[in-house]
Write an enzyme that holds these catalytic residues in place. Structure first.
Site, PDB file in Angstrom:
ATOM      1  CD  GLU A  55      -3.905   6.924   6.242  1.00  0.00           C
ATOM      2  OE1 GLU A  55      -4.784   6.153   6.605  1.00  0.00           O
ATOM      3  OE2 GLU A  55      -2.715   6.581   6.099  1.00  0.00           O
ATOM      4  CD  GLU A  71      -2.620   1.208   2.628  1.00  0.00           C
ATOM      5  OE1 GLU A  71      -3.072   2.289   3.026  1.00  0.00           O
ATOM      6  OE2 GLU A  71      -2.847   0.134   3.226  1.00  0.00           O
TER       7      GLU A  71
END
Length: 173
Positions: free
Chosen positions: A110, A105
């Site tokens: 984020e 990932e």
């Protein structure tokens, strides 16, 4: 993608529906209350419906667009508020067959709403003993949620460099 048509380009994007995969409480929908294109911008909104459920939208490019190496840029304005968790991330193309974390990932951006001004970039992958390894960094930025910013990575065979508004803040070798 410039989001210059009145609706989401189905040749590029999939709209996910149902409840989240990470124990999120929201229900992902195709409703224009949660997902729309407005003035050349993709707008994803979280709401509370008549049944007191949180609703939102989630899109992906699975089986339509895949990236390995290059520069990826996203211009976005993030929401404010405790409980929000906007993210722009990529999974390996083998995530349906190999599963997570074996597919890897890359979190381009984020942001956890309970920590205003805090931006995260990360890479998650399995170690030989199948334990999840995470390499990440964070940056604190005033007014992160009030303005548009450009989140980007430059990815080559040897490293992934993370940027906000052209300023590098993390490098993964």
């Amino acid at each position: 993608e410039e989001f210059d048509s009145p609706s989401l380009n189905s040749e590029t994007w999939n709209i996910e529906t149902g409840y989240g995969k990470n124990y999120e409480e929201q229900l992902y929908t195709t409703s224009s209350e949660n997902l729309k294109i407005e003035n050349g911008k993709l707008v994803i909104s979280a709401n509370i419906n008549d049944e007191n459920e949180y609703t939102s939208a989630r899109i992906n490019t699975l089986n339509k667009q895949h990236f390995k190496y290059g520069k990826i840029e996203v211009r976005a304005k993030l929401p404010k508020g405790n409980g929000t968790w906007p993210a722009i991330w990529m999974l390996g193309t083998n995530h349906l067959t190999k599963g997570y974390p074996y597919c890897g990932e890359i979190d381009i951006m984020e942001h956890v709403g309970k920590s205003p001004g805090e931006l995260h970039g990360a890479v998650h992958y399995p170690e030989e003993n199948e334990e999840l390894i995470s390499n990440s960094d964070q940056l604190n930025i005033e007014n992160l949620e009030n303005e548009y910013h450009v989140y980007s990575i430059e990815w080559n065979r040897n490293e992934i460099s993370y940027y906000i508004d052209g300023k590098e803040y993390f490098k993964f070798n």
